[in-house]
Every structure is written in structure tokens, then in C-alpha cells.
Design a protein around this motif. Sequence first.
Motif, PDB file in Angstrom:
ATOM      1  N   LEU A 102       0.853  -1.188   0.000  1.00  0.00           N
ATOM      2  CA  LEU A 102       0.000   0.000   0.000  1.00  0.00           C
ATOM      3  C   LEU A 102       0.885   1.233   0.000  1.00  0.00           C
ATOM      4  CD1 LEU A 102      -3.068   0.779   0.223  1.00  0.00           C
ATOM      5  CD2 LEU A 102      -2.615   1.199   2.654  1.00  0.00           C
ATOM      6  N   VAL A 103       0.661   2.141  -0.955  1.00  0.00           N
ATOM      7  CA  VAL A 103       1.447   3.367  -1.081  1.00  0.00           C
ATOM      8  C   VAL A 103       0.698   4.524  -0.416  1.00  0.00           C
ATOM      9  CG1 VAL A 103       2.445   5.024  -2.707  1.00  0.00           C
ATOM     10  CG2 VAL A 103       2.492   2.575  -3.229  1.00  0.00           C
ATOM     11  N   ILE A 104       1.413   5.321   0.378  1.00  0.00           N
ATOM     12  CA  ILE A 104       0.820   6.504   1.004  1.00  0.00           C
ATOM     13  C   ILE A 104       1.805   7.663   0.909  1.00  0.00           C
ATOM     14  CG2 ILE A 104      -0.137   7.506   3.124  1.00  0.00           C
ATOM     15  CD1 ILE A 104      -0.896   4.740   4.060  1.00  0.00           C
ATOM     16  N   MET A 105       1.374   8.772   0.338  1.00  0.00           N
ATOM     17  CA  MET A 105       2.202   9.979   0.296  1.00  0.00           C
ATOM     18  C   MET A 105       2.210  10.647   1.676  1.00  0.00           C
ATOM     19  SD  MET A 105       3.733  10.496  -2.547  1.00  0.00           S
ATOM     20  CE  MET A 105       4.259  12.194  -2.240  1.00  0.00           C
ATOM     21  N   CYS A 106       3.313  11.333   1.968  1.00  0.00           N
ATOM     22  CA  CYS A 106       3.490  11.928   3.285  1.00  0.00           C
ATOM     23  C   CYS A 106       3.901  13.395   3.183  1.00  0.00           C
ATOM     24  CB  CYS A 106       4.574  11.188   4.068  1.00  0.00           C
ATOM     25  SG  CYS A 106       4.215   9.431   4.340  1.00  0.00           S
ATOM     26  N   ASN A 107       3.610  14.149   4.244  1.00  0.00           N
ATOM     27  CA  ASN A 107       4.152  15.484   4.455  1.00  0.00           C
ATOM     28  C   ASN A 107       5.371  15.371   5.353  1.00  0.00           C
ATOM     29  OD1 ASN A 107       2.013  16.792   3.020  1.00  0.00           O
ATOM     30  ND2 ASN A 107       0.709  16.524   4.809  1.00  0.00           N
ATOM     31  N   ILE A 108       6.282  16.306   5.237  1.00  0.00           N
ATOM     32  CA  ILE A 108       7.510  16.286   6.031  1.00  0.00           C
ATOM     33  C   ILE A 108       7.375  17.256   7.201  1.00  0.00           C
ATOM     34  CG2 ILE A 108      10.020  16.534   6.002  1.00  0.00           C
ATOM     35  CD1 ILE A 108       8.834  14.316   4.199  1.00  0.00           C
ATOM     36  N   HIS A 109       7.704  16.749   8.385  1.00  0.00           N
ATOM     37  CA  HIS A 109       7.697  17.565   9.596  1.00  0.00           C
ATOM     38  C   HIS A 109       9.059  17.473  10.282  1.00  0.00           C
ATOM     39  CE1 HIS A 109       3.194  18.304  10.284  1.00  0.00           C
ATOM     40  NE2 HIS A 109       3.301  17.737   9.091  1.00  0.00           N
ATOM     41  N   THR A 110       9.361  18.480  11.072  1.00  0.00           N
ATOM     42  CA  THR A 110      10.547  18.437  11.929  1.00  0.00           C
ATOM     43  C   THR A 110      10.230  17.586  13.154  1.00  0.00           C
ATOM     44  OG1 THR A 110       9.877  20.434  13.107  1.00  0.00           O
ATOM     45  CG2 THR A 110      11.248  20.726  11.136  1.00  0.00           C
ATOM     46  N   PRO A 111      11.246  17.170  13.920  1.00  0.00           N
ATOM     47  CA  PRO A 111      10.973  16.324  15.090  1.00  0.00           C
ATOM     48  C   PRO A 111      10.042  16.974  16.121  1.00  0.00           C
ATOM     49  CG  PRO A 111      13.289  16.229  14.528  1.00  0.00           C
ATOM     50  CD  PRO A 111      12.698  17.307  13.668  1.00  0.00           C
ATOM     51  N   ASP A 112       9.993  18.310  16.152  1.00  0.00           N
ATOM     52  CA  ASP A 112       9.099  18.974  17.105  1.00  0.00           C
ATOM     53  C   ASP A 112       7.691  19.190  16.560  1.00  0.00           C
ATOM     54  OD1 ASP A 112       9.588  20.936  15.276  1.00  0.00           O
ATOM     55  OD2 ASP A 112      10.579  22.324  16.661  1.00  0.00           O
ATOM     56  N   GLY A 113       7.417  18.597  15.398  1.00  0.00           N
ATOM     57  CA  GLY A 113       6.054  18.624  14.876  1.00  0.00           C
ATOM     58  C   GLY A 113       5.739  19.752  13.927  1.00  0.00           C
ATOM     59  N   GLU A 114       6.712  20.622  13.646  1.00  0.00           N
ATOM     60  CA  GLU A 114       6.465  21.742  12.732  1.00  0.00           C
ATOM     61  C   GLU A 114       6.507  21.280  11.278  1.00  0.00           C
ATOM     62  OE1 GLU A 114       5.809  25.018  13.561  1.00  0.00           O
ATOM     63  OE2 GLU A 114       5.626  24.201  15.599  1.00  0.00           O
ATOM     64  N   ARG A 115       5.675  21.885  10.453  1.00  0.00           N
ATOM     65  CA  ARG A 115       5.707  21.603   9.015  1.00  0.00           C
ATOM     66  C   ARG A 115       7.041  22.125   8.460  1.00  0.00           C
ATOM     67  NH1 ARG A 115       0.660  23.065   5.156  1.00  0.00           N
ATOM     68  NH2 ARG A 115       0.650  24.900   6.461  1.00  0.00           N
ATOM     69  N   TYR A 116       7.731  21.285   7.694  1.00  0.00           N
ATOM     70  CA  TYR A 116       9.056  21.639   7.187  1.00  0.00           C
ATOM     71  C   TYR A 116       8.912  22.551   5.976  1.00  0.00           C
ATOM     72  CZ  TYR A 116      13.861  20.945   5.517  1.00  0.00           C
ATOM     73  OH  TYR A 116      15.156  21.128   5.086  1.00  0.00           O
ATOM     74  N   ASP A 117       9.511  23.743   6.039  1.00  0.00           N
ATOM     75  CA  ASP A 117       9.259  24.732   4.994  1.00  0.00           C
ATOM     76  C   ASP A 117      10.022  24.469   3.698  1.00  0.00           C
ATOM     77  OD1 ASP A 117      11.805  25.550   5.636  1.00  0.00           O
ATOM     78  OD2 ASP A 117      11.202  27.451   6.537  1.00  0.00           O
ATOM     79  N   ARG A 118      10.867  23.441   3.670  1.00  0.00           N
ATOM     80  CA  ARG A 118      11.495  23.032   2.413  1.00  0.00           C
ATOM     81  C   ARG A 118      10.791  21.820   1.786  1.00  0.00           C
ATOM     82  NH1 ARG A 118      18.112  23.389   3.061  1.00  0.00           N
ATOM     83  NH2 ARG A 118      18.240  25.625   3.587  1.00  0.00           N
ATOM     84  N   ASP A 119       9.724  21.367   2.406  1.00  0.00           N
ATOM     85  CA  ASP A 119       8.961  20.251   1.863  1.00  0.00           C
ATOM     86  C   ASP A 119       8.104  20.753   0.707  1.00  0.00           C
ATOM     87  OD1 ASP A 119       7.386  18.038   1.334  1.00  0.00           O
ATOM     88  OD2 ASP A 119       6.139  18.276   3.123  1.00  0.00           O
ATOM     89  N   PRO A 120       8.352  20.285  -0.527  1.00  0.00           N
ATOM     90  CA  PRO A 120       7.576  20.774  -1.675  1.00  0.00           C
ATOM     91  C   PRO A 120       6.071  20.574  -1.511  1.00  0.00           C
ATOM     92  CG  PRO A 120       9.522  19.614  -2.432  1.00  0.00           C
ATOM     93  CD  PRO A 120       9.426  19.370  -0.960  1.00  0.00           C
ATOM     94  N   ARG A 121       5.681  19.470  -0.889  1.00  0.00           N
ATOM     95  CA  ARG A 121       4.249  19.215  -0.713  1.00  0.00           C
ATOM     96  C   ARG A 121       3.629  20.236   0.239  1.00  0.00           C
ATOM     97  NH1 ARG A 121       0.317  15.471   1.410  1.00  0.00           N
ATOM     98  NH2 ARG A 121      -0.965  14.704  -0.315  1.00  0.00           N
ATOM     99  N   ALA A 122       4.383  20.644   1.251  1.00  0.00           N
ATOM    100  CA  ALA A 122       3.889  21.671   2.176  1.00  0.00           C
ATOM    101  C   ALA A 122       3.723  23.003   1.449  1.00  0.00           C
ATOM    102  CB  ALA A 122       4.856  21.826   3.349  1.00  0.00           C
ATOM    103  N   ILE A 123       4.639  23.307   0.532  1.00  0.00           N
ATOM    104  CA  ILE A 123       4.539  24.554  -0.234  1.00  0.00           C
ATOM    105  C   ILE A 123       3.280  24.545  -1.094  1.00  0.00           C
ATOM    106  CG2 ILE A 123       5.620  25.859  -2.115  1.00  0.00           C
ATOM    107  CD1 ILE A 123       8.339  25.115  -0.850  1.00  0.00           C
TER     108      ILE A 123
END
Length: 474
Positions: A86-107
Motif C-alpha cells: 500500500l502506497v501513502i504519500m506523506c508530508n515532512i515535519h521536523t521532530p518537534d512537529g512543525e511543518r518543514y518549509d522546504r517540503d515541496p508538498r507543504a509549499i
Amino acid sequence: MSVQNVLDLIKEKNIEWVDFRFVGLSGKAQHISVPASEVEEETFENGVAFDGSSIHGFRGIEESDMVMMPDIETAYVDPFTAHATLVIMCNIHTPDGERYDRDPRAIAQKAEEFLQTTGVGTTAYFAPESEFFIFDDVRYETGMNKSFFEVDSEEAAWNTGRKEEGGNLGNKIPVKGGYVPVAPVDTQQDIRSEMCRLLAETGLRIERHHHEVATAGQAEINFRFDTLTKTADNLLKYKYIVANTARQYGKVATFMPKPLFGDNGSGMHVHSSIFNGDTPLFYEKGGYANLSEMAIHYIGGILYHAPALIAITNPSTNSFKRLVPGYEAPVNLVFSKGNRSAAVRIPIAAVTPKGCRVEFRTPDSTANPYLAFAAMLMAGLDGIKKKIDPRALGYGPFDKNIYEMSDEDKAEIRSVPGTLDEALDALEADNDFLLEGGVFTKDFIDNYVDFKRGEAKSVSIRIHPHEYALYFDC
């Protein structure tokens, strides 16, 4: 879909592995597979750890720990793995739970959120037409003492005299002669149909497929539009299925913009529109190509910011081998209805109010789709906000074949940047429109420019085989 739905699907389909995927700066999917027996509700709450320092353009080794947070709406069963996955796409977060601002999907997601804050509309829809080649053989090497590439295709114009087929069967596709022929000239009907079957099986709505213009197996499959981030997800799925289906047939697919000299390259024409709820905002009966003034200003933003935008929508040195006159490449920064020689085209055939849209023809599939679609939306929104009128700036409309215009008339038309470095220069000089609403950050843009300049330099310092033809006997 809920987490429980995903867990139920794992049981129902006898899933053995869950493949958690994310996208890096280059736009290529990365993945980590976890035994399905280890995937629980907490997995979706806490995410999956990975080493961000090993992904080019992400983090330094001193801050490498990162977390993939699964997006359960993206789940689909991989059609290629021997062990049910099963394939699942993910968002990237930092260890403290913040959305990573270099994650293209977050942009991409932030661009959609920004649209809703502007009051312009609620939803942006995107539909890419991502062309590709299917080759039978590909070889390349670059080193200290040699550099070459060689590709081959049973359909190729250069194989009319080949004997290795056990008797040449003819029906080769001439240069620029490959647009929608039937069999036996088109040998790839079945492989494209199989690609479409698998794409539909994994959730994409297929509109059509066909052979494209170039010789040697150029193809196109069109799938249904969707919202910005979902369309970027779908494009990654599309490229994955195209590449792996080709491999199952003993062939190889490439989305490289210009793999062949002297014939058309592969683009990724991107259609976009903005809606307010169910109401299309780009349509106005009686306007130019039935476009609203909002749509005209959206086009103005795209064309005004195009030199900078192209650093994101055409982010490879090979992109600029395609963006040259004479091969249907959209090198002219103008707009027009139905005219494929313009960078921005407004489709007019069989278009309904809800289907009214703008087609930006310059992009190609080396682009990271999350970044490209987000940047296009931000440029268009800037045009709407500032009421940038492309007509007043000399961007058209041009309703004639620009390639056939006189050199004097062509001199009045702005062209795309000539190299990746020129496009990156433009991005450095013009990026405020991307920073609106914190969608892109200055850190991201600086990092992106450095990353891409490294690619450009790696190509520019290498010796090209054609230099031997030009200069060896100097």
C-alpha cells in the motif's frame, strides 16, 4: 478516508508492506517500506522517521532527523510489487512537529491555503499534459575520457534500414511525423492502454492517450484535473506507473524534455483555473476567448513573472534544449486562443464555462510539480491582485503563427530565458510574489537556486561530444 479505513484496507487486501513516500527538492519520489504488521493507528499519529541529511537539498547532517506524516487520502495499492504493498504519500515535519518549509508538498498546500485567504476564490484546479518517450534501449556514459548517449526505438526514423529485426517491417515514424497515426505505424497502443488501465485502477480518471509528434515512441496520456496538491500527487503516481509499465514490457520511459536532437521535445503543458465554490471564475461569455478579466489578469501575472517562473517550471539544463524555435516549443511570452506557438494558450474547442482554463505551455516534467503548480498559482494571483494587463504590456493576444512572422515583428516579442542560469538570475531578481503569505520562504528560494546552480555548473564544465566535431582539428 479515516485511519481505520486504511487499517481495514490493509486487512482486506492482505497488504504485506506499507510504502511511505515523500518528494524531495528535485521532484522525485522517495520511500521507506514498513511491514504492515507494524502499522498501527499510532503510526499515523507519530509518523515515520527518516534521515533528512541524505536527501539532496533538505537538511545538514547535524539536523538530520525528520518525520514523514502520512496523508491517508493518498493511499493506493501498488500494481507492480510482488508482495502486496500500500502506497501513502506523506508530508515532512521536523521532530518537534512543525511543518518543514522546504517540503515541496507543504509549499503546494500553503499555496492552496493562501488562495483562500485572498478572497479571489476557493479552489485552484490543475491539469498537466506530461509527454514522454518510450525507448527500446538507452545507453549513456560521462567520464574523464568519454562522454556519449545512444537511444534506440523500433519506431525510429533512423531504423528504416536496420536488419536486426529479422527482416525490417518498415512503418517507421518520420521526424515530426508521429502525431496520432494508427497501427502498424503506432506500435505502442497496447502499452499505453495498459498504463491507462493501471492508472485508472489506482484512482486516476483517464481522458485519452495517443502517440505524440516526435519519432521514436513519443506519447501522451491525459488524466482528469484536480486540486493543486492532489494533481501533483497524481502526477507522481502517473510517472511511476508509466515508468514501471514500460519496464514490464522490456522498454524504458523517459520524461526528459529533449532526449533527441532534431525532433520535438516533451513538454508538460499545464492547464489551470480558479473556482469560487462551484462557480468558475475564468469564464465570461463574449470576452476574448470567453475569458473573464480575472483570467486575463491571471495570464498577465504568469507572463510578467515568466522568466523567474521558468526557473521552477523548467528547472534543468536539458529544458532549454527543448525551448528553442522550430519544434513547437512555446518560446514566445505571449498569449493566444488556440495558438500552440504562444507560451499561454486558451483552449477554445469544445470548452464549457466550467472547462474554461488557461494553458501554460512552457513547463516540462523535470519540474517538481508541487513547486511548479504553487509558483504558477502565486504568479497568477499576483496578476489578479495587481490587475496586470498582458494586453497593455505587449503580451498579446497573438492569433497568428509566430514562427512565420518576420524577424522585425518577432523582435518585439519577449522570449523565454536561454539557459537555466538566466532563469535562476531572473528568480533571484523577482521572487516577492512567491513570498506572499509565507508560501515560499527566502531560505527555500536561496537553497533552491544554489541547488540548481550546482546542476548547471556540473553540465557547463564537462566536455561535450560535439566540441570534438567542432574543434578537435583546430
